[in-house]
Design an enzyme around this catalytic site. Structure first.
Site, PDB file in Angstrom:
ATOM      1  N   SER A 288       0.818  -1.198   0.000  1.00 23.42           N
ATOM      2  CA  SER A 288       0.000   0.000   0.000  1.00 23.42           C
ATOM      3  C   SER A 288       0.872   1.276   0.000  1.00 23.42           C
ATOM      4  O   SER A 288       1.803   1.376  -0.806  1.00 23.42           O
ATOM      5  CB  SER A 288      -0.954  -0.031   1.193  1.00 23.42           C
TER       6      SER A 288
ATOM      7  N   ASP B 112      -7.740  -4.829  -7.250  1.00 29.31           N
ATOM      8  CA  ASP B 112      -7.543  -3.625  -6.430  1.00 29.31           C
ATOM      9  C   ASP B 112      -7.695  -2.393  -7.309  1.00 29.31           C
ATOM     10  O   ASP B 112      -7.019  -2.270  -8.330  1.00 29.31           O
ATOM     11  CB  ASP B 112      -6.146  -3.664  -5.803  1.00 29.31           C
TER      12      ASP B 112
ATOM     13  N   HIS C 291      -6.360  -5.253  -2.493  1.00 31.68           N
ATOM     14  CA  HIS C 291      -5.285  -4.300  -2.207  1.00 31.68           C
ATOM     15  C   HIS C 291      -4.179  -4.882  -1.331  1.00 31.68           C
ATOM     16  O   HIS C 291      -3.008  -4.596  -1.529  1.00 31.68           O
ATOM     17  CB  HIS C 291      -5.905  -3.071  -1.548  1.00 31.68           C
TER      18      HIS C 291
END
Length: 462
Positions: free
Chosen positions: A176, A386, A439
């Site tokens: 991330s 994602d 994600h």
């Protein structure tokens, strides 16, 4: 010779002012019996007067800790605790997700833990994240570059406190928002080595999952991603491309046609969960407000589940498990077992978006390029469902490095099934998609991601 090594370590400890303390944790509330792996927790002080105290969880490799690699793992945010990765992604324990009945949540073993083949330091960075804290208001403010400096200090002090790992290969890893800082931290460690900082760190490379890199790639890929996934019409897609010139980040405020189409786009995707477009939006686990394009980086299920009123996510929602982590970490017996310093963190948050933070690395691309030129290994992976950091943007910035392809696009297989697609480059970079993942890819596809990591860390093709 052995006495000289011990003396060297003692001198480093004195010279750095380190007062490192770590604790071996054999039992944790919620898990039945002694832990079948070695867990340590502790704090390392960084910066002037050690005003920032960084908390960590260290789990030794369950294979061969004397020789296996060490990962320094950072979760995104900024402000998301590394405990989230430990419990929901790659650590050896996870929650048994059952309806909460008022008792302490139960922990069970994760059969897909990356600690099967590597030791992992899960670090809460920056201050205000997880159980890390600052002693002063000034020290509580952080930036990307401050994170980089503090991570360097942390790891060198940690190795002084754990001299038995000085020769182990080290990889910096995370997902991330950490895609911004991980390449910079890797480069900082290498610069420190070149400048003779002690102890030297045996850096071998880095790992980034669905990592933020550069908004010109990350954010601009969201519209073609949405179109490719069937979330917007051909007509809206063509209108966006025509009116915005395929630039969806820095839009001219006078370009009313582009702004109108962007509004239509955002309104049409309001009910889509960007972390995984096939999963439902579940109350406090979803970003708030829903913005795919904005000033902040919205990832990691931005609005954390810290309240149970007026809405509790149902047990069928992935976010229900996040609720369990806030209940577990705020239990006094859990904190005692983890050796959390009393009075330092009143309310643990999985993701603390209230930290004082300034973005000062607008793009991590230059760090990737620098590390590539020096030949360091890298694994870049993307959950292909994602929309926070779509794989299309990641592919685009990798192409911009302009390295030749060694092993062209092909499927990689787990249990006789396609687990994703991969490509390797002459700069020792491996890119992989994880089919069906979101994600935080290991959270969605744990078996596949463990297979990917095992193969890569053992230097065999995916």
């Amino acid at each position: 010779m052995e006495n000289l090594c011990i003396l060297f370590i003692l001198l480093l400890q004195i010279g750095s002012g380190i007062a490192a303390s770590h604790f071996t944790v054999k039992y944790i509330p919620g898990f039945q019996g002694p832990l079948p792996f070695e867990l340590q927790t502790g704090y390392i002080g960084v910066d002037e007067s050690e005003d920032v105290q960084l908390f960590y969880y260290f789990i030794k490799s369950q294979r061969n800790p004397k020789e296996d690699p060490i990962l320094l793992w950072l979760t995104g945010g900024p402000g998301c605790s590394a405990l989230s990765a430990l419990l929901y992604e790659i650590g050896p324990v996870t929650f048994e997700v059952v309806e909460y009945n008022g008792s302490l949540p139960t922990l069970v073993l994760n059969p897909h833990s990356w600690t099967q083949v590597a030791s992992i330091i899960f670090m809460d960075l920056p201050a205000g994240t997880g159980f890390s804290y600052a002693k002063t208001e000034l020290a509580s403010h952080s930036t990307d570059l401050i994170q980089v400096r503090q991570a360097d200090q942390f790891l060198r002090k940690w190795l002084v406190d754990h001299p038995e790992f000085l020769s182990n290969p080290v990889y910096i890893a995370g997902d991330s928002y950490s895609g911004i800082t991980i390449p910079a931290i890797t480069q900082q460690l290498l610069h420190g080595n070149e400048e003779g900082m002690d102890p030297p760190i045996n850096v071998k490379g880095y790992i980034v999952g669905n990592g933020a890199t550069d908004p010109s790639f990350d954010a601009n890929s969201k519209i073609p991603f949405a179109h490719g996934m069937g979330l917007i019409s051909d007509e809206l897609y063509e209108a966006l491309k025509r009116s915005c010139g395929e630039e969806y980040v820095n839009i001219d405020p006078n370009n009313t046609e582009c702004l109108k189409h962007m509004q239509d786009f955002n309104e049409g995707l309001y009910g889509i969960f960007p972390n995984h477009i096939l999963e439902p939006i579940c109350g406090f686990a979803s970003p708030k407000p829903f913005q795919i394009f904005g000033t902040g980086f919205l990832g990691d299920n931005s609005q954390d589940i810290l309240q149970i009123d007026p809405f509790v996510p149902t047990i069928g929602c992935r976010s229900y498990a996040y609720l369990l982590s806030s209940i577990w970490t705020d239990d006094k017996n859990v904190r005692k077992a983890l050796h959390i310093r009393e009075g330092t963190v009143t309310k643990w948050q999985r993701c603390n978006y209230g930290i004082s933070y300034t973005v000062d690395i607008p793009s991590s691309l230059k760090y990737h390029l620098s590390l590539s030129k020096k030949g360091y290994r890298s694994l870049i992976y993307s959950g292909d469902h994602d929309m926070v950091v779509p794989f299309l943007g990641t592919q685009a910035w990798i192409r911009s490095l302009n390295y030749s392809i060694l092993d062209d696009w092909r499927p990689w297989i787990v249990d006789w099934q396609i687990a994703g697609y991969t490509r390797t480059y002459s700069n020792r970079m491996t890119f992989a998609t994880v089919k069906g993942a979101g994600h935080t890819a290991p959270e969605y596809k744990p078996a596949e991601c463990l297979a990917m990591f095992k193969r890569w860390i053992n230097q065999v093709p995916l």
